[in-house]
Design a protein around this motif. Structure first.
Motif, PDB file in Angstrom:
ATOM      1  N   VAL A 117      18.009 -23.952   6.245  1.00  0.00           N
ATOM      2  CA  VAL A 117      16.640 -24.472   6.120  1.00  0.00           C
ATOM      3  C   VAL A 117      15.662 -23.526   6.821  1.00  0.00           C
ATOM      4  O   VAL A 117      14.617 -23.170   6.259  1.00  0.00           O
ATOM      5  CB  VAL A 117      16.543 -25.905   6.689  1.00  0.00           C
ATOM      6  N   LEU A 118      16.010 -23.092   8.027  1.00  0.00           N
ATOM      7  CA  LEU A 118      15.165 -22.160   8.767  1.00  0.00           C
ATOM      8  C   LEU A 118      14.997 -20.852   7.984  1.00  0.00           C
ATOM      9  O   LEU A 118      13.886 -20.330   7.871  1.00  0.00           O
ATOM     10  CB  LEU A 118      15.752 -21.874  10.146  1.00  0.00           C
ATOM     11  N   ALA A 119      16.089 -20.356   7.421  1.00  0.00           N
ATOM     12  CA  ALA A 119      16.017 -19.117   6.638  1.00  0.00           C
ATOM     13  C   ALA A 119      15.094 -19.276   5.445  1.00  0.00           C
ATOM     14  O   ALA A 119      14.279 -18.386   5.161  1.00  0.00           O
ATOM     15  CB  ALA A 119      17.422 -18.712   6.183  1.00  0.00           C
ATOM     16  N   GLY A 120      15.197 -20.387   4.730  1.00  0.00           N
ATOM     17  CA  GLY A 120      14.328 -20.625   3.587  1.00  0.00           C
ATOM     18  C   GLY A 120      12.866 -20.690   3.976  1.00  0.00           C
ATOM     19  O   GLY A 120      12.002 -20.121   3.291  1.00  0.00           O
ATOM     20  N   LEU A 121      12.577 -21.368   5.080  1.00  0.00           N
ATOM     21  CA  LEU A 121      11.193 -21.446   5.544  1.00  0.00           C
ATOM     22  C   LEU A 121      10.659 -20.079   5.956  1.00  0.00           C
ATOM     23  O   LEU A 121       9.516 -19.727   5.647  1.00  0.00           O
ATOM     24  CB  LEU A 121      11.089 -22.432   6.715  1.00  0.00           C
ATOM     25  N   LEU A 122      11.481 -19.291   6.642  1.00  0.00           N
ATOM     26  CA  LEU A 122      11.052 -17.959   7.057  1.00  0.00           C
ATOM     27  C   LEU A 122      10.813 -17.041   5.857  1.00  0.00           C
ATOM     28  O   LEU A 122       9.877 -16.240   5.862  1.00  0.00           O
ATOM     29  CB  LEU A 122      12.075 -17.336   8.010  1.00  0.00           C
ATOM     30  N   VAL A 123      11.638 -17.157   4.838  1.00  0.00           N
ATOM     31  CA  VAL A 123      11.425 -16.361   3.624  1.00  0.00           C
ATOM     32  C   VAL A 123      10.100 -16.754   2.982  1.00  0.00           C
ATOM     33  O   VAL A 123       9.315 -15.888   2.573  1.00  0.00           O
ATOM     34  CB  VAL A 123      12.607 -16.520   2.637  1.00  0.00           C
ATOM     35  N   GLY A 124       9.828 -18.046   2.892  1.00  0.00           N
ATOM     36  CA  GLY A 124       8.562 -18.506   2.314  1.00  0.00           C
ATOM     37  C   GLY A 124       7.356 -18.011   3.087  1.00  0.00           C
ATOM     38  O   GLY A 124       6.381 -17.527   2.500  1.00  0.00           O
ATOM     39  N   VAL A 125       7.412 -18.088   4.406  1.00  0.00           N
ATOM     40  CA  VAL A 125       6.315 -17.596   5.244  1.00  0.00           C
ATOM     41  C   VAL A 125       6.176 -16.084   5.083  1.00  0.00           C
ATOM     42  O   VAL A 125       5.066 -15.556   4.959  1.00  0.00           O
ATOM     43  CB  VAL A 125       6.550 -17.980   6.728  1.00  0.00           C
ATOM     44  N   GLY A 126       7.308 -15.396   5.072  1.00  0.00           N
ATOM     45  CA  GLY A 126       7.279 -13.938   4.940  1.00  0.00           C
ATOM     46  C   GLY A 126       6.687 -13.464   3.626  1.00  0.00           C
ATOM     47  O   GLY A 126       5.940 -12.478   3.586  1.00  0.00           O
ATOM     48  N   THR A 127       6.997 -14.171   2.535  1.00  0.00           N
ATOM     49  CA  THR A 127       6.439 -13.755   1.244  1.00  0.00           C
ATOM     50  C   THR A 127       4.933 -13.968   1.197  1.00  0.00           C
ATOM     51  O   THR A 127       4.214 -13.184   0.577  1.00  0.00           O
ATOM     52  CB  THR A 127       7.107 -14.473   0.053  1.00  0.00           C
ATOM     53  N   ARG A 128       4.455 -15.000   1.871  1.00  0.00           N
ATOM     54  CA  ARG A 128       2.999 -15.219   1.921  1.00  0.00           C
ATOM     55  C   ARG A 128       2.339 -14.134   2.773  1.00  0.00           C
ATOM     56  O   ARG A 128       1.305 -13.590   2.414  1.00  0.00           O
ATOM     57  CB  ARG A 128       2.673 -16.611   2.494  1.00  0.00           C
ATOM     58  N   MET A 129       2.965 -13.815   3.921  1.00  0.00           N
ATOM     59  CA  MET A 129       2.407 -12.782   4.804  1.00  0.00           C
ATOM     60  C   MET A 129       2.432 -11.401   4.144  1.00  0.00           C
ATOM     61  O   MET A 129       1.508 -10.606   4.322  1.00  0.00           O
ATOM     62  CB  MET A 129       3.184 -12.734   6.122  1.00  0.00           C
ATOM     63  N   GLY A 130       3.486 -11.124   3.366  1.00  0.00           N
ATOM     64  CA  GLY A 130       3.640  -9.826   2.724  1.00  0.00           C
ATOM     65  C   GLY A 130       2.914  -9.706   1.402  1.00  0.00           C
ATOM     66  O   GLY A 130       2.970  -8.664   0.758  1.00  0.00           O
ATOM     67  N   GLY A 131       2.260 -10.775   0.990  1.00  0.00           N
ATOM     68  CA  GLY A 131       1.537 -10.738  -0.269  1.00  0.00           C
ATOM     69  C   GLY A 131       2.449 -10.609  -1.472  1.00  0.00           C
ATOM     70  O   GLY A 131       2.069 -10.053  -2.491  1.00  0.00           O
ATOM     71  N   GLY A 132       3.664 -11.125  -1.348  1.00  0.00           N
ATOM     72  CA  GLY A 132       4.613 -11.063  -2.455  1.00  0.00           C
ATOM     73  C   GLY A 132       6.033 -10.979  -1.956  1.00  0.00           C
ATOM     74  O   GLY A 132       6.288 -10.955  -0.758  1.00  0.00           O
ATOM     75  N   CYS A 133       6.964 -10.939  -2.883  1.00  0.00           N
ATOM     76  CA  CYS A 133       8.383 -10.958  -2.538  1.00  0.00           C
ATOM     77  C   CYS A 133       9.074  -9.699  -3.050  1.00  0.00           C
ATOM     78  O   CYS A 133       8.447  -8.806  -3.591  1.00  0.00           O
ATOM     79  CB  CYS A 133       9.030 -12.204  -3.119  1.00  0.00           C
ATOM     80  N   THR A 134      10.370  -9.648  -2.880  1.00  0.00           N
ATOM     81  CA  THR A 134      11.115  -8.460  -3.284  1.00  0.00           C
ATOM     82  C   THR A 134      11.052  -8.213  -4.781  1.00  0.00           C
ATOM     83  O   THR A 134      11.101  -7.065  -5.216  1.00  0.00           O
ATOM     84  CB  THR A 134      12.592  -8.564  -2.860  1.00  0.00           C
ATOM     85  N   SER A 135      10.942  -9.251  -5.583  1.00  0.00           N
ATOM     86  CA  SER A 135      10.848  -9.028  -7.026  1.00  0.00           C
ATOM     87  C   SER A 135       9.482  -8.453  -7.395  1.00  0.00           C
ATOM     88  O   SER A 135       9.389  -7.520  -8.194  1.00  0.00           O
ATOM     89  CB  SER A 135      11.126 -10.318  -7.797  1.00  0.00           C
ATOM     90  N   GLY A 136       8.434  -8.974  -6.816  1.00  0.00           N
ATOM     91  CA  GLY A 136       7.091  -8.467  -7.127  1.00  0.00           C
ATOM     92  C   GLY A 136       6.874  -7.065  -6.584  1.00  0.00           C
ATOM     93  O   GLY A 136       6.400  -6.177  -7.289  1.00  0.00           O
ATOM     94  N   HIS A 137       7.227  -6.841  -5.329  1.00  0.00           N
ATOM     95  CA  HIS A 137       7.037  -5.528  -4.716  1.00  0.00           C
ATOM     96  C   HIS A 137       8.165  -4.564  -5.074  1.00  0.00           C
ATOM     97  O   HIS A 137       7.928  -3.449  -5.513  1.00  0.00           O
ATOM     98  CB  HIS A 137       6.956  -5.652  -3.194  1.00  0.00           C
ATOM     99  N   GLY A 138       9.413  -5.011  -4.866  1.00  0.00           N
ATOM    100  CA  GLY A 138      10.561  -4.119  -5.026  1.00  0.00           C
ATOM    101  C   GLY A 138      10.859  -3.741  -6.457  1.00  0.00           C
ATOM    102  O   GLY A 138      11.203  -2.599  -6.748  1.00  0.00           O
ATOM    103  N   VAL A 139      10.766  -4.667  -7.374  1.00  0.00           N
ATOM    104  CA  VAL A 139      11.079  -4.378  -8.771  1.00  0.00           C
ATOM    105  C   VAL A 139       9.834  -3.907  -9.512  1.00  0.00           C
ATOM    106  O   VAL A 139       9.832  -2.840 -10.126  1.00  0.00           O
ATOM    107  CB  VAL A 139      11.688  -5.618  -9.478  1.00  0.00           C
ATOM    108  N   CYS A 140       8.781  -4.689  -9.455  1.00  0.00           N
ATOM    109  CA  CYS A 140       7.592  -4.381 -10.258  1.00  0.00           C
ATOM    110  C   CYS A 140       6.639  -3.404  -9.565  1.00  0.00           C
ATOM    111  O   CYS A 140       6.098  -2.509 -10.208  1.00  0.00           O
ATOM    112  CB  CYS A 140       6.856  -5.667 -10.602  1.00  0.00           C
ATOM    113  N   GLY A 141       6.428  -3.568  -8.274  1.00  0.00           N
ATOM    114  CA  GLY A 141       5.467  -2.715  -7.560  1.00  0.00           C
ATOM    115  C   GLY A 141       5.917  -1.273  -7.438  1.00  0.00           C
ATOM    116  O   GLY A 141       5.138  -0.345  -7.689  1.00  0.00           O
TER     117      GLY A 141
END
Length: 146
Positions: free
Chosen positions: A88-112
């Motif tokens: 649960v903590l990991a899921g919450l941290l991932v969600g917070v991190g994607t908001r702080m980073g302006g996207g996730c690994t699929s948006g930045h890593g694959v598409c960006g």
């Protein structure tokens, strides 16, 4: 307990090709980048056609993963090595991190990165470094999942 992971290059290549194909098809069909965190956020906030394509895309993600797992028998050997509170903590941290980073690994890593976005290159380096540091802390300092 040592966790072993089998290297399966064929399934990795096929999976990567399918991820790339889905990103291209999404850009071609609706003109959007396949950033999953943004798609999920929009599916919860948007209405009408904007919400519909997001729900269809997310449904395809789940259905594709389910079909792959069922056809390979992978679900039979799945077991969590982390406690429920840690998950649960990991899921919450991932969600917070994607908001702080302006996207996730699929948006930045694959598409960006494929669009030569320096912002995405930096974000992906931060994601990967943070992931490696997290694994080190969880496994070697806290003793979880070992």
């Amino acid at each position: 307990m040592v966790i072993e992971t089998a290297f399966t290059p064929i399934s990795a290549i096929v999976g990567g090709a399918l991820i790339g194909l889905s990103a291209v098809l999404l850009m071609w069909s609706v003109g959007r980048i396949a950033g999953i965190s943004g798609i999920v956020a929009g599916a919860m906030l948007e209405h009408g056609d904007e919400r519909n394509w997001r729900l269809i895309f997310l449904g395809g993600l789940f259905l594709g993963a389910l079909l792959a797992a069922l056809s390979s028998g992978a679900l039979e050997s799945v077991s969590s090595v982390a406690s429920t509170p840690m998950l649960v903590l990991a899921g919450l941290l991932v969600g917070v991190g994607t908001r702080m980073g302006g996207g996730c690994t699929s948006g930045h890593g694959v598409c960006g990165i494929s669009r030569f976005s320096m912002r995405s290159v930096v974000a992906t380096l931060v994601f990967m470094t943070s992931g490696a540091a997290t694994v080190f802390v969880i496994r070697h300092l806290l003793g979880e999942g070992v």
